[in-house]
Design an enzyme around this catalytic site. Structure first.
Site, PDB file in Angstrom:
ATOM      1  N   ASP A  14      -1.574 -10.384   5.990  1.00 15.86           N
ATOM      2  CA  ASP A  14      -0.265 -10.496   5.324  1.00 15.86           C
ATOM      3  C   ASP A  14       0.689  -9.421   5.842  1.00 15.86           C
ATOM      4  O   ASP A  14       1.895  -9.445   5.541  1.00 15.86           O
ATOM      5  CB  ASP A  14      -0.408 -10.464   3.793  1.00 15.86           C
ATOM      6  CG  ASP A  14      -1.016  -9.173   3.281  1.00 15.86           C
ATOM      7  OD1 ASP A  14      -1.451  -8.339   4.095  1.00 15.86           O
ATOM      8  OD2 ASP A  14      -1.067  -9.005   2.042  1.00 15.86           O
ATOM      9  N   SER A  15       0.171  -8.510   6.692  1.00 14.97           N
ATOM     10  CA  SER A  15       1.042  -7.565   7.399  1.00 14.97           C
ATOM     11  C   SER A  15       2.036  -8.317   8.282  1.00 14.97           C
ATOM     12  O   SER A  15       3.010  -7.740   8.761  1.00 14.97           O
ATOM     13  CB  SER A  15       0.217  -6.599   8.242  1.00 14.97           C
ATOM     14  OG  SER A  15      -0.696  -7.308   9.064  1.00 14.97           O
ATOM     15  N   GLU A  43      -7.353  -9.088  -1.716  1.00 18.48           N
ATOM     16  CA  GLU A  43      -7.341  -7.659  -2.014  1.00 18.48           C
ATOM     17  C   GLU A  43      -7.819  -7.354  -3.433  1.00 18.48           C
ATOM     18  O   GLU A  43      -7.578  -8.122  -4.365  1.00 18.48           O
ATOM     19  CB  GLU A  43      -5.915  -7.106  -1.846  1.00 18.48           C
ATOM     20  CG  GLU A  43      -5.445  -7.129  -0.406  1.00 18.48           C
ATOM     21  CD  GLU A  43      -4.124  -6.401  -0.194  1.00 18.48           C
ATOM     22  OE1 GLU A  43      -3.567  -5.826  -1.157  1.00 18.48           O
ATOM     23  OE2 GLU A  43      -3.649  -6.415   0.958  1.00 18.48           O
ATOM     24  N   GLU A  71      -9.699   0.216   3.560  1.00 19.65           N
ATOM     25  CA  GLU A  71      -8.468   0.727   4.184  1.00 19.65           C
ATOM     26  C   GLU A  71      -8.079   2.084   3.591  1.00 19.65           C
ATOM     27  O   GLU A  71      -7.970   2.228   2.358  1.00 19.65           O
ATOM     28  CB  GLU A  71      -7.335  -0.293   3.959  1.00 19.65           C
ATOM     29  CG  GLU A  71      -6.016   0.161   4.567  1.00 19.65           C
ATOM     30  CD  GLU A  71      -4.968  -0.941   4.662  1.00 19.65           C
ATOM     31  OE1 GLU A  71      -5.264  -2.095   4.294  1.00 19.65           O
ATOM     32  OE2 GLU A  71      -3.848  -0.620   5.104  1.00 19.65           O
ATOM     33  N   LYS A 127      -9.388 -13.528   3.239  1.00 23.75           N
ATOM     34  CA  LYS A 127      -9.492 -12.159   2.719  1.00 23.75           C
ATOM     35  C   LYS A 127      -8.569 -12.040   1.525  1.00 23.75           C
ATOM     36  O   LYS A 127      -7.446 -12.561   1.549  1.00 23.75           O
ATOM     37  CB  LYS A 127      -9.115 -11.147   3.810  1.00 23.75           C
ATOM     38  CG  LYS A 127      -9.133  -9.699   3.320  1.00 23.75           C
ATOM     39  CD  LYS A 127      -9.122  -8.705   4.471  1.00 23.75           C
ATOM     40  CE  LYS A 127      -7.769  -8.498   5.120  1.00 23.75           C
ATOM     41  NZ  LYS A 127      -6.730  -7.981   4.192  1.00 23.75           N
ATOM     42  N   ASP A 162      -5.306 -13.903   5.365  1.00 28.77           N
ATOM     43  CA  ASP A 162      -5.074 -13.244   4.072  1.00 28.77           C
ATOM     44  C   ASP A 162      -4.471 -14.205   3.063  1.00 28.77           C
ATOM     45  O   ASP A 162      -3.486 -14.904   3.375  1.00 28.77           O
ATOM     46  CB  ASP A 162      -4.068 -12.090   4.247  1.00 28.77           C
ATOM     47  CG  ASP A 162      -4.742 -10.769   4.512  1.00 28.77           C
ATOM     48  OD1 ASP A 162      -5.964 -10.650   4.287  1.00 28.77           O
ATOM     49  OD2 ASP A 162      -4.034  -9.839   4.941  1.00 28.77           O
TER      50      ASP A 162
END
Ligand code: KIV
Length: 264
Positions: free
Chosen positions: A42-43, A112, A179, A110, A81
């Site tokens: 999602d970056s 979070e 992270e 993925k 993501d």
């Protein structure tokens, strides 16, 4: 690489390599490399769309970029993501979001953090969708975390991250991204988990490493956190190539005969 190789690699002591990837051309380059897997992170909201953080990533954005990557990735394993809040709704909406990303070409998803995600992780895992957890600096929670900060520095917060890691493994995650946590904490978690850890800013003792494409290639001159190693001076090299192009136009060096069509 397929999903079973994550655990196999950990058992065999082989490090896992992951790079973010957001578009077809980069995916084509990575498909010919020896990197293990690609992450449509999602970056993408920051690196490709210029937003200040990852909260701007949407399902449409993630699906579009996942589709483009999957067209160029060959047989590389693609992780995508789930973006901000897309998996914090009703179970049926969460499953629809996950299904859309898998249909766009992801091989695993993925998501979070831990609290509130366990039921969904179990459901997706039982439905044939491999899930990768993500703990530490989870940017989708940046406003709750008070900004971009290293996590797990106190004994209490370190213990919490370790407990969450064990719970994510129990819920069925096939791997865990860690992270921006202190290296000793990442090493400890890596030792207690049977699933592999993939670190970014988490030291050398994780089972693998992930870097953002733009950081790895030195394309980003505005942002260079401590954990980034630039493996190329991309910004300077590209700027120099563009300058050569402009100079060649101005001097008449480009195009030359070899770049021109003839009548016959
Ligand atoms: O979105 C992303 O690029 C990520 C990495 C930082 C692991 O989640």
């Amino acid at each position: 690489m397929n999903v079973l190789d994550f655990s196999k690699k950990k058992q065999m002591g082989q490090k896992i390599s992951m790079v973010t990837c957001y578009d077809y051309t980069s995916a084509r380059i990575l498909s010919g490399s020896n990197v293990d897997c690609l992450l449509v992170g999602d970056s993408v909201a920051m690196t490709m769309h210029g937003h200040k953080n990852t909260l701007a990533a949407t399902m449409d954005m993630m699906c579009l970029h996942t589709e483009a990557v999957s067209r160029g990735a060959g047989d590389k394993f693609i992780v995508s993501d789930l973006p901000f809040l897309s998996y914090r709704q009703s179970l049926s909406k969460n499953v629809a979001a996950a299904g859309a990303l898998m249909q766009a070409g992801a091989h695993a998803l993925k998501l979070e953090s831990a609290d509130g995600n366990f039921k969904l992780i179990r459901h997706l895992t039982e439905s044939g969708i491999p899930v990768i957890g993500h703990l530490g600096l989870t940017l989708q929670l940046m406003h709750s975390l008070g900004g971009f900060k290293v996590q797990g520095k106190t004994a209490e917060s370190a213990e919490r991250i370790k407990e969450d890691a064990l719970k994510l493994q129990a819920a069925g995650c096939v791997a865990l991204v860690l992270e921006c946590v202190p290296s000793p904490l990442a090493a400890d978690i890596t030792q207690v988990l049977s699933i592999p850890t993939i670190g970014i800013g988490a030291g050398a003792k994780t089972d693998g490493q992930v870097l953002v494409w733009q950081d790895l290639l030195g394309l980003n001159i505005d942002f260079k956190p401590k954990f980034v190693k630039q493996f190329m001076s991309g910004y300077e090299d590209i700027t120099q190539s563009i300058e050569s192009f402009v100079n060649a136009i101005q001097s008449g060096g480009f195009p030359s005969d070899e770049h021109c069509y003839e009548n016959k």
